[in-house]
Scaffold this active site. Structure first.
Site, PDB file in Angstrom:
ATOM      1  N   CYS B 163      34.185   0.439 -29.679  1.00  0.00           N
ATOM      2  CA  CYS B 163      34.761   1.769 -29.485  1.00  0.00           C
ATOM      3  C   CYS B 163      36.271   1.746 -29.300  1.00  0.00           C
ATOM      4  O   CYS B 163      36.905   2.785 -29.146  1.00  0.00           O
ATOM      5  CB  CYS B 163      34.090   2.421 -28.289  1.00  0.00           C
ATOM      6  SG  CYS B 163      32.304   2.360 -28.460  1.00  0.00           S
ATOM      7  N   THR B 270      28.130  -4.771 -21.979  1.00  0.00           N
ATOM      8  CA  THR B 270      28.208  -3.324 -22.225  1.00  0.00           C
ATOM      9  C   THR B 270      28.763  -2.510 -21.050  1.00  0.00           C
ATOM     10  O   THR B 270      29.279  -1.414 -21.252  1.00  0.00           O
ATOM     11  CB  THR B 270      26.816  -2.737 -22.588  1.00  0.00           C
ATOM     12  OG1 THR B 270      25.913  -3.001 -21.515  1.00  0.00           O
ATOM     13  CG2 THR B 270      26.282  -3.354 -23.870  1.00  0.00           C
ATOM     14  N   HIS B 303      39.091   7.879 -22.179  1.00  0.00           N
ATOM     15  CA  HIS B 303      37.973   7.323 -22.930  1.00  0.00           C
ATOM     16  C   HIS B 303      36.748   8.202 -22.660  1.00  0.00           C
ATOM     17  O   HIS B 303      36.052   8.596 -23.577  1.00  0.00           O
ATOM     18  CB  HIS B 303      37.718   5.861 -22.527  1.00  0.00           C
ATOM     19  CG  HIS B 303      36.634   5.226 -23.322  1.00  0.00           C
ATOM     20  ND1 HIS B 303      36.700   5.129 -24.689  1.00  0.00           N
ATOM     21  CD2 HIS B 303      35.439   4.687 -22.970  1.00  0.00           C
ATOM     22  CE1 HIS B 303      35.585   4.536 -25.136  1.00  0.00           C
ATOM     23  NE2 HIS B 303      34.810   4.263 -24.110  1.00  0.00           N
ATOM     24  N   THR B 307      29.047   8.775 -20.091  1.00  0.00           N
ATOM     25  CA  THR B 307      28.035   7.856 -19.555  1.00  0.00           C
ATOM     26  C   THR B 307      28.178   7.805 -18.043  1.00  0.00           C
ATOM     27  O   THR B 307      29.274   7.994 -17.501  1.00  0.00           O
ATOM     28  CB  THR B 307      28.204   6.419 -20.113  1.00  0.00           C
ATOM     29  OG1 THR B 307      29.550   6.011 -19.934  1.00  0.00           O
ATOM     30  CG2 THR B 307      27.849   6.355 -21.583  1.00  0.00           C
ATOM     31  N   PRO B 308      27.074   7.548 -17.351  1.00  0.00           N
ATOM     32  CA  PRO B 308      27.118   7.575 -15.878  1.00  0.00           C
ATOM     33  C   PRO B 308      28.169   6.617 -15.287  1.00  0.00           C
ATOM     34  O   PRO B 308      28.981   7.037 -14.457  1.00  0.00           O
ATOM     35  CB  PRO B 308      25.698   7.166 -15.479  1.00  0.00           C
ATOM     36  CG  PRO B 308      24.849   7.648 -16.623  1.00  0.00           C
ATOM     37  CD  PRO B 308      25.688   7.449 -17.856  1.00  0.00           C
ATOM     38  N   GLU B 314      36.806   5.371 -14.692  1.00  0.00           N
ATOM     39  CA  GLU B 314      38.099   5.684 -15.316  1.00  0.00           C
ATOM     40  C   GLU B 314      39.021   6.542 -14.429  1.00  0.00           C
ATOM     41  O   GLU B 314      40.204   6.209 -14.271  1.00  0.00           O
ATOM     42  CB  GLU B 314      37.892   6.333 -16.695  1.00  0.00           C
ATOM     43  CG  GLU B 314      39.201   6.440 -17.492  1.00  0.00           C
ATOM     44  CD  GLU B 314      38.986   6.989 -18.914  1.00  0.00           C
ATOM     45  OE1 GLU B 314      37.836   7.324 -19.268  1.00  0.00           O
ATOM     46  OE2 GLU B 314      39.982   7.080 -19.642  1.00  0.00           O
ATOM     47  N   LYS B 334      35.951  14.013 -26.111  1.00  0.00           N
ATOM     48  CA  LYS B 334      34.577  13.653 -26.487  1.00  0.00           C
ATOM     49  C   LYS B 334      33.580  14.698 -25.999  1.00  0.00           C
ATOM     50  O   LYS B 334      32.462  14.774 -26.502  1.00  0.00           O
ATOM     51  CB  LYS B 334      34.198  12.285 -25.917  1.00  0.00           C
ATOM     52  CG  LYS B 334      34.893  11.108 -26.606  1.00  0.00           C
ATOM     53  CD  LYS B 334      34.313   9.780 -26.156  1.00  0.00           C
ATOM     54  CE  LYS B 334      35.033   8.588 -26.779  1.00  0.00           C
ATOM     55  NZ  LYS B 334      36.312   8.256 -26.106  1.00  0.00           N
ATOM     56  N   HIS B 339      31.150  10.894 -29.439  1.00  0.00           N
ATOM     57  CA  HIS B 339      31.801   9.592 -29.472  1.00  0.00           C
ATOM     58  C   HIS B 339      31.754   9.022 -30.890  1.00  0.00           C
ATOM     59  O   HIS B 339      30.695   8.624 -31.371  1.00  0.00           O
ATOM     60  CB  HIS B 339      31.083   8.672 -28.484  1.00  0.00           C
ATOM     61  CG  HIS B 339      31.812   7.394 -28.198  1.00  0.00           C
ATOM     62  ND1 HIS B 339      32.926   6.998 -28.910  1.00  0.00           N
ATOM     63  CD2 HIS B 339      31.587   6.425 -27.270  1.00  0.00           C
ATOM     64  CE1 HIS B 339      33.341   5.835 -28.440  1.00  0.00           C
ATOM     65  NE2 HIS B 339      32.552   5.471 -27.438  1.00  0.00           N
ATOM     66  N   PHE B 399      32.479  -1.904 -26.008  1.00  0.00           N
ATOM     67  CA  PHE B 399      31.486  -2.917 -25.656  1.00  0.00           C
ATOM     68  C   PHE B 399      32.080  -4.301 -25.867  1.00  0.00           C
ATOM     69  O   PHE B 399      32.877  -4.521 -26.774  1.00  0.00           O
ATOM     70  CB  PHE B 399      30.235  -2.782 -26.539  1.00  0.00           C
ATOM     71  CG  PHE B 399      29.359  -1.608 -26.197  1.00  0.00           C
ATOM     72  CD1 PHE B 399      29.437  -0.974 -24.964  1.00  0.00           C
ATOM     73  CD2 PHE B 399      28.429  -1.140 -27.113  1.00  0.00           C
ATOM     74  CE1 PHE B 399      28.611   0.108 -24.654  1.00  0.00           C
ATOM     75  CE2 PHE B 399      27.601  -0.056 -26.812  1.00  0.00           C
ATOM     76  CZ  PHE B 399      27.694   0.564 -25.587  1.00  0.00           C
TER      77      PHE B 399
END
Lengths: 82, 412
Positions: B163, B270, B303, B307-308, B314, B334, B339, B399
């Site tokens: 990504c 990940t 970014h 996601t949890p 961030e 996003k 994404h 990732f």
């Protein structure tokens, strides 16, 4: 019979190489006349196999460089099969 | 050697908002989601059934029918976006030295659909594999096609960093020009992951949102009710150019690239680093490269994937680096377009450049209940905010624990 095979070969060639049907004749060579590269040539043989539901033997495949040669090889294969 | 200044002179995209740049930007500013149900294959067995899919794009407008058959969709997207960026930069008029123009347009995965279909068709029969299988699948092939089409003989490569691909591509292209290896670089990323195994693979990781009943609300970065990212497809390409070269040919300068930072997490394949160490390093390196103080930065394109774990970390990193800055805004676009994986960094760089051009921060939509770690940061909730933007940062993390941060500046 031969004409039918020719028409079908021509259709595959036109579709895969993106050339004008008027450009294609029995004597057209794939690379010299129709702008194919070595990858196109391999792909054409695969497409002929699919179109005619046959397997072109490796040693024969190497000698097919023109529309006429493809028609002849396919005719022979079809004759053998019938 | 004095390093060259690098500016952005052209933008091109193939996106879930179509292929017209200004129309796409308008929708992003208006907070419009482009996420829909997937209809191109049967998704009833998949946990996640939604995506932001490319619309109003017709490959026939860009390629001959026999060319379309030989390229994967990620190549079609990438080459088309490059062509649009080339046009947007006005590179076709006037004489340019093609030995000094390079291309770096990558992909996170490459020709997934081609690989998938070939594997099914091949079925242990070596004779049935198309000779175009490999050239349609490998990730550097957009760069190859673009160079052949235009005759660009400068540096030609691609980056594959999940990504962060799009951002690495821009950052390394910027460096390539700084060092004088090229005058112009076409830089960006492309991705076409909305295939059965693409969707299935990310679903299996529990990475994707399963809010299938409300696609437009499913991507909700930094919101309490987020449950994963929404997969998306498309391509985005920027034309980067040395300031000298751009000025000489009278190019329209959209923004300047002034900093790039990279790092590795060295933590997990990940999951992001638990303390955001890698992200922090990338941002600090970028600020250092740009000779900036944290207080100079006005806008961050996060970014923020929805996601949890990632979304939790961030904002904490941002507060560590930037402190409580009243003039700083951060949003995740996003929230609107999901994404785009390998294209995310370049698409979001386009938004960052346009945010500077138009002095407006695009919003984070679906931010109804911001998580605690966002406290004290202006997350631009739900509506765009006009603001003074001299410097914008674009973060992308991938990732494997790969991190990038880019600094764009208003060009004066």
């Amino acid at each position: 019979m031969s004409e039918t095979v020719y028409e079908r070969v021509k259709k595959v060639v036109v579709e895969h190489l993106g050339v004008d049907p008027d450009q294609v004749s029995e004597s057209s060579s794939f690379m010299g006349d129709l702008g194919a590269d070595s990858l196109d040539q391999v792909e054409l043989l695969l497409a002929f196999e699919e179109e005619f539901d046959c397997v072109i033997p490796e040693d024969e495949a190497e000698s097919i460089a023109s529309v006429g040669e493809a028609v002849q090889a396919i005719n022979e294969l079809l004759d053998k099969a019938s | 050697m004095q390093r060259k200044r690098v500016v952005v002179t052209g933008l091109g995209l193939v996106s879930p908002y179509g292929i017209e740049l200004e129309k796409a930007w308008e929708q992003v500013q208006n907070g419009q989601s482009s996420v829909t149900k997937i209809t191109r294959f049967d998704v009833s067995q998949y946990r996640s059934q939604i995506a932001a899919q490319v619309v109003d794009y017709h490959p026939e407008a860009f390629f001959k029918p026999n060319e379309i058959r030989r390229i994967d969709q990620f190549i079609a997207f990438g080459v088309s976006a490059a062509r649009l960026a080339h046009e947007n930069a006005g590179l076709s008029s006037g004489v340019i030295d093609k030995d000094r123009v390079g291309v770096c347009i990558g992909s996170g995965i490459g020709g997934l659909e081609t690989i998938e279909k070939t594997a099914i068709k091949h079925n242990h029969n070596a004779g049935k594999i198309s000779p175009f299988f490999i050239p349609a699948s490998i990730t550097n092939m957009i760069s190859g096609h673009v160079s052949i089409e235009y005759g660009f003989r400068g540096p030609n490569f691609s980056v594959t960093t999940a990504c962060a691909t799009g951002s690495h591509s821009i950052g390394l292209s910027y460096r390539t020009i700084c060092y004088g290896d090229a005058d112009v670089m076409l830089a960006g990323g492309s991705e076409s992951p909305c295939t059965p195994i693409g969707l299935g693979g990310f679903s299996a990781m529990r990475a994707l949102s399963a809010q299938n009943d409300k696609p437009k609300q499913a991507s909700r970065p930094f919101d309490r009710d987020r449950d994963g990212f929404v997969i998306a497809e498309g391509a985005a390409v920027l034309v980067l150019e040395s300031l000298d070269h751009a000025t000489k040919r009278g190019a329209n300068i959209i923004a300047e690239v002034t900093g790039f930072g990279m790092s590795g997490d060295a933590f997990h394949i990940t999951q992001p680093h638990a303390n955001g160490l890698g992200a922090r390093n990338a941002i600090e390196h970028a600020l250092h490269d740009a000779s900036l103080q944290p207080a100079d930065v006005n806008y961050i394109n996060a970014h923020g994937t929805s996601t949890p774990t990632g979304d939790e970390i961030e904002p904490q990193v941002i507060k560590q680096v930037f402190g409580a800055s009243p003039t700083l805004a951060m949003s995740s676009t996003k929230s609107m377009h999901g994404h785009l994986l390998g294209a995310a960094g370049s698409l979001e760089s386009i938004w960052s450049c346009l945010a500077i051009r138009d002095q407006v921060a695009p919003p984070t939509i679906n931010l109804d209940n911001p998580i605690e770690s966002c406290n004290g940061i202006n997350m631009v909730p739900n509506e765009a905010q006009p603001m003074k933007i001299n410097y914008a940062i674009n973060n992308s993390f991938g990732f494997g624990g790969t991190n990038t941060s880019l600094v764009f500046a208003k060009y004066d």
